[in-house]
Design a protein around this motif. Structure first.
Motif, short mmCIF file in Angstrom:
data_model
loop_
_atom_site.label_atom_id
_atom_site.label_comp_id
_atom_site.label_asym_id
_atom_site.label_seq_id
_atom_site.Cartn_x
_atom_site.Cartn_y
_atom_site.Cartn_z
N LEU A 126 34.79 58.75 45.58
CA LEU A 126 35.26 58.50 44.29
C LEU A 126 36.67 58.05 44.32
CD1 LEU A 126 34.17 58.41 41.31
CD2 LEU A 126 35.52 61.17 41.32
N ALA A 127 37.79 58.77 45.23
CA ALA A 127 38.92 58.36 45.21
C ALA A 127 38.94 56.95 45.34
CB ALA A 127 40.17 58.82 46.15
N LYS A 128 38.35 56.42 46.79
CA LYS A 128 38.60 54.67 47.26
C LYS A 128 38.26 54.31 45.68
CE LYS A 128 36.53 51.33 50.40
NZ LYS A 128 36.16 51.51 51.65
N SER A 129 36.47 54.49 45.32
CA SER A 129 36.10 53.65 44.07
C SER A 129 37.53 53.17 42.76
CB SER A 129 35.18 54.56 43.90
OG SER A 129 34.66 53.63 43.01
N PHE A 130 37.91 54.42 42.82
CA PHE A 130 39.49 54.65 41.84
C PHE A 130 40.26 53.30 42.01
CE2 PHE A 130 43.12 55.89 40.08
CZ PHE A 130 43.51 55.69 38.56
N ALA A 131 40.59 53.80 43.35
CA ALA A 131 41.56 52.58 44.06
C ALA A 131 41.32 51.49 44.39
CB ALA A 131 42.38 53.50 45.13
N THR A 132 40.06 50.71 44.37
CA THR A 132 39.62 49.83 44.57
C THR A 132 38.79 48.88 43.27
OG1 THR A 132 37.27 50.07 45.53
CG2 THR A 132 39.06 50.05 47.07
N ARG A 133 39.10 49.66 41.75
CA ARG A 133 38.21 49.63 40.59
C ARG A 133 38.79 48.09 40.77
NH1 ARG A 133 41.99 51.99 39.43
NH2 ARG A 133 42.69 52.68 37.45
N ARG A 134 39.98 47.95 40.73
CA ARG A 134 40.80 46.27 40.76
C ARG A 134 41.16 45.30 41.29
NH1 ARG A 134 45.77 47.52 37.76
NH2 ARG A 134 46.10 49.42 38.52
N ASP A 135 40.73 45.20 42.36
CA ASP A 135 40.54 44.40 43.52
C ASP A 135 40.35 43.00 43.54
OD1 ASP A 135 41.70 46.60 44.63
OD2 ASP A 135 40.79 47.23 46.59
N LYS A 136 39.17 43.08 42.47
CA LYS A 136 38.88 41.40 42.01
C LYS A 136 39.63 40.94 41.24
CE LYS A 136 33.60 42.50 43.23
NZ LYS A 136 32.79 42.52 43.08
N LEU A 137 40.26 41.22 40.31
CA LEU A 137 41.70 40.71 39.52
C LEU A 137 42.91 40.65 40.16
CD1 LEU A 137 40.81 43.17 36.60
CD2 LEU A 137 39.83 40.73 36.89
N PRO A 138 43.38 39.49 40.16
CA PRO A 138 44.58 38.90 40.79
C PRO A 138 45.55 40.18 40.01
CG PRO A 138 43.86 37.44 38.69
CD PRO A 138 42.97 38.39 39.25
N PRO A 139 46.82 40.26 41.06
CA PRO A 139 47.34 41.52 40.88
C PRO A 139 48.56 41.39 40.21
CG PRO A 139 48.25 40.18 42.60
CD PRO A 139 47.03 40.10 42.09
N LEU A 140 48.42 42.65 39.20
CA LEU A 140 50.06 42.42 37.64
C LEU A 140 51.09 42.33 37.80
CD1 LEU A 140 49.66 42.93 34.73
CD2 LEU A 140 49.18 44.83 34.33
N PRO A 141 51.47 43.58 39.19
CA PRO A 141 52.47 43.26 38.95
C PRO A 141 53.69 42.66 39.50
CG PRO A 141 51.25 45.37 40.80
CD PRO A 141 50.55 44.54 39.38
N PRO A 142 53.28 41.74 40.10
CA PRO A 142 53.89 40.46 40.71
C PRO A 142 54.19 39.60 39.48
CG PRO A 142 51.85 40.73 42.50
CD PRO A 142 52.15 41.70 41.47
N ALA A 143 52.83 39.25 38.34
CA ALA A 143 53.38 39.24 37.13
C ALA A 143 54.07 39.44 36.68
CB ALA A 143 51.53 38.55 36.66
N LEU A 144 54.10 40.73 36.29
CA LEU A 144 55.32 41.57 35.42
C LEU A 144 56.44 41.27 36.20
CD1 LEU A 144 53.59 44.99 34.91
CD2 LEU A 144 54.39 43.60 33.33
N GLY A 145 56.76 40.88 37.63
CA GLY A 145 57.97 41.08 38.13
C GLY A 145 58.36 39.40 37.91
N GLN A 146 57.52 39.05 38.09
CA GLN A 146 57.92 36.95 37.53
C GLN A 146 58.23 37.14 35.99
OE1 GLN A 146 54.37 35.01 38.53
NE2 GLN A 146 54.56 34.98 40.77
N ALA A 147 57.40 37.96 34.63
CA ALA A 147 57.38 37.54 33.58
C ALA A 147 59.23 38.38 33.14
CB ALA A 147 56.85 38.51 33.19
#
Length: 377
Positions: free
Chosen positions: A346-367
């Motif tokens: 379950l921990a692995k499923s939670f951790a990977t639930r958004r893996d198919k999306l472009p990562p959010l933190p780099p976009a936040l950093g650029q903004a």
């Protein structure tokens, strides 16, 4: 410049204080529908340490230490009464929302910004747009006001789960996610400390579990007692406390295709709300406010150009935020399909639930890099 800001929450306060610092002679007025003492919620999660991270609003407060913020660097998932503990990889900051808002308001007042309380704005005429060069709408999730006009009418989607934003005196030293299976259904708690003696304790469950457990017919006090019994082991006998005036409800996602119309612009949850399970709501409010500060400051002589520039940079970020938040919300709305999994699974499923999306933190950093850089871009 003459600016009206609607809503004295984090987004509006951050925009007001930062644009005023850059332009001391500008006239900025803030109106707030609630009274001076009302502030919804318990703790919020912020990025990084105060005075070090530019998306943490405590970084802009000289007295940030008085807020008793707590720093979190571990994540704990509990399932089948077993726990999996991992490092978050980043430092997270739990802070009391009421104290944070109070100090941001004092920052604005110290800069000469006027805040009027108990002054709701629901109709287009309430905004008096013609009297201002810019109207900044930062009043949170509001889908009923007429001043959105056709160009800014939001798309609204309600989640399937019910949830309640509780507080508790039990101190959770990590970011916690607790899964519980009871006779009446499955419950999930999202919890973390935000002061030396308080923690946020958000609980969600399916509509079926909500009704089967009788929560739909319980009084506020009975619901508190019931939830405390569900999570008895983790709460260690501590109570959960309901925020004044809030009830169990469905999460409302509000989104827009455009951030402005005429001289009206949206920021914070008024522009895009995001599910609490990814914890970026206040961060997005700060980043959006800083982007608007940059655009308005460098295009002050042409508000249309300023807001077009803001829209160009903020909307891709908000749409990515929406994808991450909605994907996470849907994972929790279908969690009953995964309750049979082991704790590590379950921990692995939670951790990977958004893996198919472009990562959010780099976009936040650029903004943030764009918003805080000197000079027009």
């Amino acid at each position: 410049m003459n600016i009206l800001v609607i809503g004295a929450g984090p987004a509006g306060l951050m925009f007001s204080s930062q644009i005023k610092k850059l332009n001391p002679d500008w006239n900025i007025n803030i109106i707030e529908k609630n009274n001076q003492e009302e502030s919804v919620g318990w703790g919020v999660v912020l990025p990084g340490r105060a005075q070090q991270h530019p998306a943490n609003p405590l970084s802009y407060l000289s007295n940030h230490e008085s807020l008793d913020a707590q720093y979190l660097e571990q994540f704990k998932l509990t399932h089948h009464n077993e726990s999996a503990l991992t490092e978050t990889g980043v430092t997270l900051c739990g802070a009391e929302r009421k104290s944070m808002v109070r100090e941001l308001r004092q920052l604005c007042i110290g800069l000469g910004i006027n805040i009027q309380y108990e002054k709701p704005a629901l109709e287009l005429n309430d905004l008096e747009c013609d009297n201002y060069d810019l109207v900044v709408v930062s009043n949170g999730i509001n889908q009923t006001s007429t001043y959105y006009k056709d160009a800014l009418k939001p798309t609204v989607e309600f989640g399937k789960n019910r949830y309640m934003w509780y507080g508790t005196t039990q101190k959770f030293d990590e970011m916690n996610l607790i899964f519980k299976t009871k006779a009446k259904g499955n419950f999930v708690a999202h919890c973390y400390k935000y002061s030396s003696n308080m923690s946020t304790f958000v609980v969600e469950c399916s509509e079926e579990t909500y009704r089967n457990s009788g929560l739909d017919e319980m009084s506020t006090q009975d619901a508190e007692t019931f939830i405390a019994s569900v999570f008895h082991d983790e709460l260690n006998g501590h109570e959960v406390i309901s925020p004044k005036g809030l009830k169990w409800r469905h999460f409302m996602t509000l989104r827009h295709e455009k951030a402005y119309n005429g001289n009206i612009v949206l920021i914070g949850d008024a522009l895009q709300s995001g599910h609490f399970s990814i914890g970026h709501g206040t961060t997005m409010a700060v980043v959006g406010a800083q982007l608007l500060v940059k655009s308005v400051h460098y295009h002050a002589k042409n508000i249309n150009k300023a807001l077009a520039d803001f829209d160009k940079h903020v909307m891709p970020l908000m749409q990515l935020f929406d994808q991450h938040a909605s994907t996470s919300r849907l994972w929790f709305e279908t969690v009953e399909d995964r309750m049979h999994l082991s704790t590590p699974e379950l921990a692995k499923s939670f951790a990977t639930r958004r893996d198919k999306l472009p990562p959010l933190p780099p976009a936040l950093g650029q903004a943030l890099e764009k918003a805080l850089s000197r000079g027009a871009q």
